[in-house]
Design an enzyme around this catalytic site. Structure first.
Site, PDB file in Angstrom:
ATOM      1  N   SER A  20       0.838  -1.191   0.063  1.00  0.00           N
ATOM      2  CA  SER A  20       0.100  -0.056   0.104  1.00  0.00           C
ATOM      3  C   SER A  20       1.021   1.252   0.212  1.00  0.00           C
ATOM      4  CB  SER A  20      -0.988  -0.161   1.050  1.00  0.00           C
ATOM      5  OG  SER A  20      -1.913   1.064   1.069  1.00  0.00           O
ATOM      6  N   ASP A  44      -3.084   6.692  -3.501  1.00  0.00           N
ATOM      7  CA  ASP A  44      -1.817   6.124  -2.966  1.00  0.00           C
ATOM      8  C   ASP A  44      -1.456   5.042  -3.806  1.00  0.00           C
ATOM      9  OD1 ASP A  44      -3.779   3.978  -2.392  1.00  0.00           O
ATOM     10  OD2 ASP A  44      -2.866   3.429  -0.465  1.00  0.00           O
TER      11      ASP A  44
END
Length: 543
Positions: free
Chosen positions: A157, A300
């Site tokens: 992530s 992101d």
């Protein structure tokens, strides 16, 4: 000079090297072992750290630095982890089922995805692999789309560049919850050495992108499409899918931050590839100003989170806080839903304003523990969920997780409609404040190198909690044993303190609420003073 390397550490390292199927990581650990044997300064400590694992398998799966040894992300760790997952799936009646695998573009992701696919194939599962690095929401979507028994995404992530990770979804399409994580951890512990785990080729390459994009485009059904968007993928995998989703929904005036549009595992233009971090969106806001955009969007790196930027009345650009974006999209979806009994949800650390909006709309409202593993299970009729850390689920009907791509499309629809009315998202936030009071939120984070520090600070606060915050009397609520969380609350003040589940941090989430009895600016000033006082006191407590 005598060899002071502990015999048990040497033996453990040699066993791991013998059982590691990857020549590169075998050689890497062997070099560290040789330096430690030769008493090179620091080498024994590094070897001990590498062998201090294994990485703990929790509800977020695995995350750690890409490096050799059990306390890192590497082919051997992924192989044994997947063997444990296969054992768990078989024990729960899912033998031979479909498992979908995806990956981001971080260091090691392709090798890790290949290893996981081959372990599952050899274990008798029908394995479907996404064709290239793609956003995590596509993997979450794929679990239900292909009626899979599980899904695995190789991703860290928004962690630092050195990290990678392994995220597991169950047959519901949501992230796993206890006790599944503990059961899988036990299965991993008894798995054989990685070199002894069977692997076989034969996974099927699948691409659900077209079906996913059709569903995302339908989330913004209006016809107003006059909107200029500046966007960044922060060197992650979201740019191509974001462009396709916006185009399919009718938003074609898109400008990407060129320096950050292509996947780059080194994330060269940002210190931390997280839209929340200071400086991460500087290039985006510069682009938004340069092209005279109406909305700025930051994903992101794996595109499951979405941050929005807006132009202020003074012409400056700023990023909205996660809570601001959450209540904006929550209010929009509550006003446009055709559900007769809608549910909206957020977490105990997010703004309480969403609850006021639900009450105003006659909708149901739920608060859960932090994490989308809980939000996705908030209840029947869920139409929207968000967490303050930029996680937004505007589409729980087909993605039971946060989805930055879908959130961007819905945000574009909202912004376009407001633009046509001569209004902005900030005008909506002003309206909400006038009706429900100024809700200001902030966060204090303490990054630690020794995780034991977090436990000591939590223990100290339990033993001697503050009696007031910002001059407001507060009481302590301890959420143990359900969660390692402390809540301090009083009239218009709330602070939630918890150890992070994904980073070496102790986090405090602050909220103050001030009613608007006259001018909105005056109420905001009072709220800002109170929030500043609370922040100062909490910062002192977390030293």
């Amino acid at each position: 000079m005598p060899n002071t390397l502990p015999a048990e550490l040497r033996a453990a390292a040699e066993r791991w090297i013998d059982g590691d199927p990857d020549p590169a990581s075998r050689a890497e650990l062997a070099r560290i072992l040789a330096r430690a044997t030769g008493q090179e300064p620091g080498a024994a400590g590094e070897l001990a750290d590498r062998m201090a694992g294994p990485l703990e398998f929790g509800t977020a799966g695995l995350r750690g630095p890409v490096r050799a040894g059990p306390n890192g992300m590497n082919v051997a760790v992924v192989t044994r982890t997947t063997a444990g997952v296969a054992t768990w799936l078989t024990a729960h009646g899912h033998a031979g089922g479909v498992v979908v695998l995806g990956r981001d573009a971080r260091h090691g992701s392709e090798d890790f995805a290949t290893a996981a696919a081959e372990v599952l194939t050899a274990a008798g599962f029908v394995v479907k692999v996404l064709p290239k690095p793609l956003p995590t929401p596509l993997l979450a979507y794929s679990v239900r789309h292909y009626r899979a028994v599980a899904g695995i995404q190789i991703t860290a992530s928004h962690n630092p560049p050195a990290d990678n990770g392994y995220k597991l979804y169950d047959e519901t399409g949501g992230q796993i919850v206890p006790p599944t994580d503990g059961e899988i951890e036990q299965a991993i512990q008894v798995a054989p050495a990685a070199a002894d785990v069977p692997r076989a080729a034969g996974a099927e390459i699948v691409d659900p992108s077209a079906a996913y994009l059709d569903e995302v485009a339908a989330l913004s059904p209006g016809t107003t499409r006059s909107l200029r968007i500046a966007a960044t993928a922060l060197h992650g995998v979201g740019a191509e899918t974001l462009r396709a989703a916006l185009h399919r929904a009718g938003f074609t005036d898109l400008h990407l931050v060129t320096e950050q549009a292509e996947p780059d595992a080194d994330f060269p233009t940002v210190s931390f590839p997280n839209p929340e971090e200071p400086g991460a969106t500087d290039l985006l806001l510069t682009l938004a100003s340069t092209v005279d955009a109406d909305l700025a969007v930051a994903l992101d790196p794996d595109a499951d989170r979405c941050a929005l930027g807006v132009r202020t009345p003074g012409g400056e650009w700023r990023m909205l806080r996660g809570d601001e974006t959450g209540v904006l999209l929550g209010a929009h979806l509550l006003s446009t839903t055709d559900s007769t009994d809608p549910l909206v949800a957020t977490t105990i650390v997010s703004s309480s304003l969403l609850g006021e909006l639900a009450k105003e709309s006659g909708a149901r409202y739920a608060e859960t523990l932090t994490g989308f593993k809980w939000l996705a299970r908030a209840g029947a009729g869920l139409i929207f969920a968000y967490e303050e850390a930029l996680g937004l689920c505007v589409n729980p009907g087909f993605v039971r997780d946060k989805d930055g791509i879908a959130a961007a499309v819905v945000a574009a629809g909202l912004a376009a409609g407001l633009k046509a009315e001569g209004r902005t998202p900030l005008d909506v936030l002003d309206d909400l404040a006038r009706r429900h009071g100024v809700h200001l939120t902030d966060q204090v984070s303490l990054r630690v190198t020794d995780l034991a520090v977090r436990g000591r600070l939590m223990t100290a606060m339990r033993a001697d909690p503050p009696a007031t915050l910002g001059g407001v009397p507060v009481t302590l609520e301890d959420l143990l044993p359900d969660a390692d969380v402390l809540r301090l609350h009083g009239d218009g003040v709330r602070v939630v303190v918890r150890p992070s589940g994904t980073e070496p941090k102790l986090k405090a989430y602050l909220q103050v609420v001030t009613p608007v009895r006259g001018e909105l600016a005056e109420a905001r000033d009072r709220a800002g003073v109170l929030l500043g006082a609370v922040r100062k006191e909490i910062t002192a407590l977390l030293r």
